[in-house]
Motif scaffolding. Structure first.
Motif, PDB file in Angstrom:
ATOM      1  N   ARG A  63      12.203  28.467  52.902  1.00  0.00           N
ATOM      2  CA  ARG A  63      12.218  28.084  51.489  1.00  0.00           C
ATOM      3  C   ARG A  63      12.200  29.316  50.590  1.00  0.00           C
ATOM      4  NH1 ARG A  63       8.616  24.605  52.038  1.00  0.00           N
ATOM      5  NH2 ARG A  63       6.782  25.839  51.469  1.00  0.00           N
ATOM      6  N   ARG A  64      11.391  30.320  50.952  1.00  0.00           N
ATOM      7  CA  ARG A  64      11.382  31.571  50.182  1.00  0.00           C
ATOM      8  C   ARG A  64      12.757  32.239  50.203  1.00  0.00           C
ATOM      9  NH1 ARG A  64       6.443  34.033  53.420  1.00  0.00           N
ATOM     10  NH2 ARG A  64       4.807  32.578  52.791  1.00  0.00           N
ATOM     11  N   LEU A  65      13.369  32.253  51.384  1.00  0.00           N
ATOM     12  CA  LEU A  65      14.667  32.913  51.511  1.00  0.00           C
ATOM     13  C   LEU A  65      15.734  32.190  50.692  1.00  0.00           C
ATOM     14  CD1 LEU A  65      14.547  33.771  55.321  1.00  0.00           C
ATOM     15  CD2 LEU A  65      14.331  35.365  53.418  1.00  0.00           C
ATOM     16  N   ARG A  66      15.713  30.860  50.727  1.00  0.00           N
ATOM     17  CA  ARG A  66      16.677  30.113  49.913  1.00  0.00           C
ATOM     18  C   ARG A  66      16.479  30.425  48.421  1.00  0.00           C
ATOM     19  NH1 ARG A  66      15.046  25.873  53.265  1.00  0.00           N
ATOM     20  NH2 ARG A  66      13.959  24.788  51.563  1.00  0.00           N
ATOM     21  N   ARG A  67      15.216  30.489  48.022  1.00  0.00           N
ATOM     22  CA  ARG A  67      14.925  30.754  46.619  1.00  0.00           C
ATOM     23  C   ARG A  67      15.363  32.176  46.237  1.00  0.00           C
ATOM     24  NH1 ARG A  67       9.653  28.489  46.097  1.00  0.00           N
ATOM     25  NH2 ARG A  67       8.854  30.373  47.074  1.00  0.00           N
ATOM     26  N   ASP A  68      15.034  33.137  47.093  1.00  0.00           N
ATOM     27  CA  ASP A  68      15.386  34.524  46.795  1.00  0.00           C
ATOM     28  C   ASP A  68      16.902  34.728  46.758  1.00  0.00           C
ATOM     29  OD1 ASP A  68      12.787  35.299  46.505  1.00  0.00           O
ATOM     30  OD2 ASP A  68      12.644  36.338  48.434  1.00  0.00           O
ATOM     31  N   GLU A 110      20.641  27.300  47.466  1.00  0.00           N
ATOM     32  CA  GLU A 110      20.351  25.908  47.813  1.00  0.00           C
ATOM     33  C   GLU A 110      21.612  25.143  48.189  1.00  0.00           C
ATOM     34  OE1 GLU A 110      17.537  24.621  48.359  1.00  0.00           O
ATOM     35  OE2 GLU A 110      16.207  26.144  47.528  1.00  0.00           O
ATOM     36  N   ASP A 111      22.784  25.639  47.740  1.00  0.00           N
ATOM     37  CA  ASP A 111      24.033  24.959  48.106  1.00  0.00           C
ATOM     38  C   ASP A 111      24.530  25.375  49.486  1.00  0.00           C
ATOM     39  OD1 ASP A 111      24.819  27.540  47.616  1.00  0.00           O
ATOM     40  OD2 ASP A 111      26.384  27.033  46.149  1.00  0.00           O
ATOM     41  N   SER A 112      23.805  26.335  50.126  1.00  0.00           N
ATOM     42  CA  SER A 112      24.093  26.764  51.501  1.00  0.00           C
ATOM     43  C   SER A 112      25.480  27.383  51.659  1.00  0.00           C
ATOM     44  CB  SER A 112      23.932  25.590  52.475  1.00  0.00           C
ATOM     45  OG  SER A 112      22.642  25.042  52.383  1.00  0.00           O
ATOM     46  N   THR A 113      26.002  27.968  50.623  1.00  0.00           N
ATOM     47  CA  THR A 113      27.311  28.626  50.724  1.00  0.00           C
ATOM     48  C   THR A 113      27.158  29.953  51.465  1.00  0.00           C
ATOM     49  OG1 THR A 113      28.022  27.629  48.665  1.00  0.00           O
ATOM     50  CG2 THR A 113      29.261  29.547  49.433  1.00  0.00           C
ATOM     51  N   HIS A 139      23.238  30.084  54.992  1.00  0.00           N
ATOM     52  CA  HIS A 139      23.138  28.722  55.534  1.00  0.00           C
ATOM     53  C   HIS A 139      22.214  28.645  56.747  1.00  0.00           C
ATOM     54  CE1 HIS A 139      26.952  29.794  58.020  1.00  0.00           C
ATOM     55  NE2 HIS A 139      25.956  29.717  58.876  1.00  0.00           N
ATOM     56  N   HIS A 140      21.802  29.789  57.303  1.00  0.00           N
ATOM     57  CA  HIS A 140      20.816  29.767  58.395  1.00  0.00           C
ATOM     58  C   HIS A 140      19.455  29.252  57.930  1.00  0.00           C
ATOM     59  CE1 HIS A 140      23.659  31.727  60.896  1.00  0.00           C
ATOM     60  NE2 HIS A 140      23.531  32.945  60.393  1.00  0.00           N
ATOM     61  N   PHE A 141      19.253  29.165  56.618  1.00  0.00           N
ATOM     62  CA  PHE A 141      17.935  28.823  56.082  1.00  0.00           C
ATOM     63  C   PHE A 141      17.919  27.461  55.393  1.00  0.00           C
ATOM     64  CE2 PHE A 141      18.677  33.522  55.396  1.00  0.00           C
ATOM     65  CZ  PHE A 141      18.185  33.878  56.651  1.00  0.00           C
ATOM     66  N   GLU A 142      18.926  26.627  55.684  1.00  0.00           N
ATOM     67  CA  GLU A 142      19.031  25.322  55.047  1.00  0.00           C
ATOM     68  C   GLU A 142      17.780  24.471  55.285  1.00  0.00           C
ATOM     69  OE1 GLU A 142      22.647  22.942  55.174  1.00  0.00           O
ATOM     70  OE2 GLU A 142      23.616  24.617  56.196  1.00  0.00           O
ATOM     71  N   ALA A 143      17.418  23.698  54.279  1.00  0.00           N
ATOM     72  CA  ALA A 143      16.251  22.817  54.392  1.00  0.00           C
ATOM     73  C   ALA A 143      16.450  21.785  55.491  1.00  0.00           C
ATOM     74  CB  ALA A 143      16.001  22.129  53.052  1.00  0.00           C
TER      75      ALA A 143
END
Length: 526
Positions: free
Chosen positions: A270-275, A279-282, A250-254
């Protein structure tokens, strides 16, 4: 210059880099440097005419007894010394002869090709007062892979890269040594072997070859590509380490990064969320609300490098596509324009900036490794990421020495960030009393990137080890992007269960990084 990528073109030059005075990008230089692209010098009549018009303008001025720096005068502080007409033709040979004072390692094959491409790009602007035949000779060196032996040391970056480029000028004339087909030999012998005659430089042509920024610019094109790769691989390594330490995606939330909209950190987040497929920030570790800075602030650190890349690309490519010798000759009017375009300040600034941004990323990764190997902070991973268990755990030390080595490489990289551009010296009887140090800055940047490749390689070994150990603790499924990376790493790096030397593993990973073979090295690979 541009990539001639017209796939309907039936000529054998399809896919070659066309040198015709049009803008060239640094990817084209890198492709030439690596041997992935060959070149084609335009033979269009209009282009040939424009180039030769500059040389003819020089001859007209000589016939009219005009004064041209470095043609009818001595060089540098000797510009007040008039050259007798009967000695004018001898001057270019003198210039590259007395500048043969280079020392240090020789530029490698990729670097040398990049230098030749950068010098050819500048001369193709048509403002240097040279013949088309000179361009043909440089193109022949590239096309036949005849590489002048260029010592790396000896340039202060104004008046351009005089000393290292003197080795290019000499090779064009069949003097000094070159590397051809893996052998060092006399330039005259290599030219003869490919059916080329040594060139006799005409007035202004010695200056045109030497009095420019081709060495620093060629090296900068290659350094930029490596810095871009560092940003991408560091992002992938960070994602692996967040997973391995049961960190908090969740540190990488949009929404978080929309509140501080620097493009670089947003791209890394964005890369970190994808990797991490988050995207649900759980959060993976709700017991710890905030991870330590080396994980939580990774987008902010890598993002600085990411934001530096487009800015420094502009600086490098502007230099690449400039006429940067002195004086310039307007081929249309014949005017002689005396100036200082050989000054490499923009390249120096780009290289000083990039090496600092890269070193900060390496420091970030060093801190991540410190978390991974310390069981107090890794949320259940064993000390030093040792995979040994049972009685043998006592005699195995995991990645203890690797972490020490990463610390050493990082410290040396940080030490190398002192900006070269602020160390201007007054040289040559105070004529060159403010110089750019652009070539030293480029070489420094390369050294930081060399150390960076070693840090990245070590971090890939550590991430491979840590992810495996995390999955032992909490069996599950890796997100697709990370699964691809982990599978590649497992295929190339055996798990460290019993102590073993890792230097060959490191060397192999460094080679793979430089070949862009490691997953995550390109955006297109996502």
């Amino acid at each position: 210059m541009h990539l001639n990528m017209n796939l309907t073109d039936a000529t054998p030059d399809t896919g070659r880099v066309l040198f015709d005075g049009q803008p060239l990008d640094l990817e084209a230089v890198a492709a030439i440097a690596s041997g992935r692209r060959r070149i084609r010098l335009s033979d269009a009549e209009a282009f040939r005419h424009r180039i030769n018009a500059g040389a003819q303008a020089v001859w007209r001025l000589l016939a009219e007894e005009g004064v041209i720096y470095g043609v009818t005068t001595g060089y540098g502080d000797s510009c007040t010394v008039a050259i007798p007409p009967e000695l004018v033709a001898e001057l270019p040979h003198r210039l590259y002869t007395y500048h043969g004072v280079g020392m240090g390692r020789l530029l490698d094959a990729d670097e040398t090709r990049a230098v030749l491409a950068a010098r050819l790009a500048s001369l193709c602007q048509g403002m240097s007062g040279v013949r088309y035949a000179l361009l043909e000779q440089i193109a022949a060196l590239i096309d036949h892979d005849i590489l002048p032996c260029i010592p790396a040391e000896g340039s202060v970056g104004a008046s351009g890269d005089l000393t290292p480029l003197s080795y290019v000028a000499a090779a064009l004339c069949g003097e000094r040594d070159v590397i051809w087909r893996g052998r060092r030999m006399a330039a005259a012998d290599a030219l003869r072997a490919v059916g080329r005659a040594p060139l006799a430089l005409q007035p202004k042509e010695g200056l045109a070859v030497m009095n420019g920024t081709a060495v620093m610019t060629g090296l900068a094109c290659l350094a930029w590509q490596r810095a871009r790769r560092c940003s991408l691989i560091a992002s992938r390594i960070t994602a692996l380490n967040v997973f391995a330490t049961a960190g908090n995606p969740h540190h990488f939330e949009a929404q978080l990064f929309d509140a501080k909209p620097h493009p670089g950190p947003r791209a890394v987040a964005r890369r970190l969320r994808r990797d991490l497929a988050c995207e649900d920030s759980t959060a993976r570790n709700p017991a710890r609300l905030q991870d330590r800075y080396s994980l939580r602030c990774a987008p902010h650190v890598i993002g600085v490098l990411e934001d530096a890349l487009p800015f420094t690309r502009t600086l490098i490519e502007n230099e690449l596509n400039s006429a940067n010798d002195n004086p310039l000759i307007d081929p249309d009017s014949g005017r002689v324009l005396h100036g200082g375009h050989f000054y490499g300040g923009h390249v120096a600034f780009a290289m000083d900036g990039l090496k600092t941004a890269v070193a900060n990323v390496l420091d970030l990764l060093d801190r991540q490794l410190a978390l991974l190997v310390d069981s107090r902070y890794s949320h259940g991973l064993p000390d030093n990421l040792s995979a040994a268990d049972g009685p043998r755990a006592a005699v195995n030390h995991g990645l203890k020495a690797l972490q020490i080595a990463v610390s050493a490489w990082t410290a040396e990289a940080l030490k190398g960030t002192l900006p070269a551009s602020v160390f201007s010296r007054s040289t040559e009887c105070h004529n060159q009393d403010k110089v750019s140090m652009g070539t030293i800055a480029a070489r420094d940047c390369q050294r930081v990137l060399d150390l960076g490749d070693q840090v990245l390689a070590a971090m890939l070994i550590a991430a491979r080890q840590a992810v495996t150990l995390r999955l032992r603790l909490a069996p599950g499924t890796l997100p697709p992007g990370l699964a691809d990376s982990q599978a590649w790493l497992e295929a190339h790096i055996p798990l460290v269960e019993e102590d073993r030397a890792l230097d060959q593993d490191l060397a192999g990973l460094v080679r793979a990084l430089r070949d862009d073979a490691v997953p995550g090295a390109s955006e297109s690979g996502r």
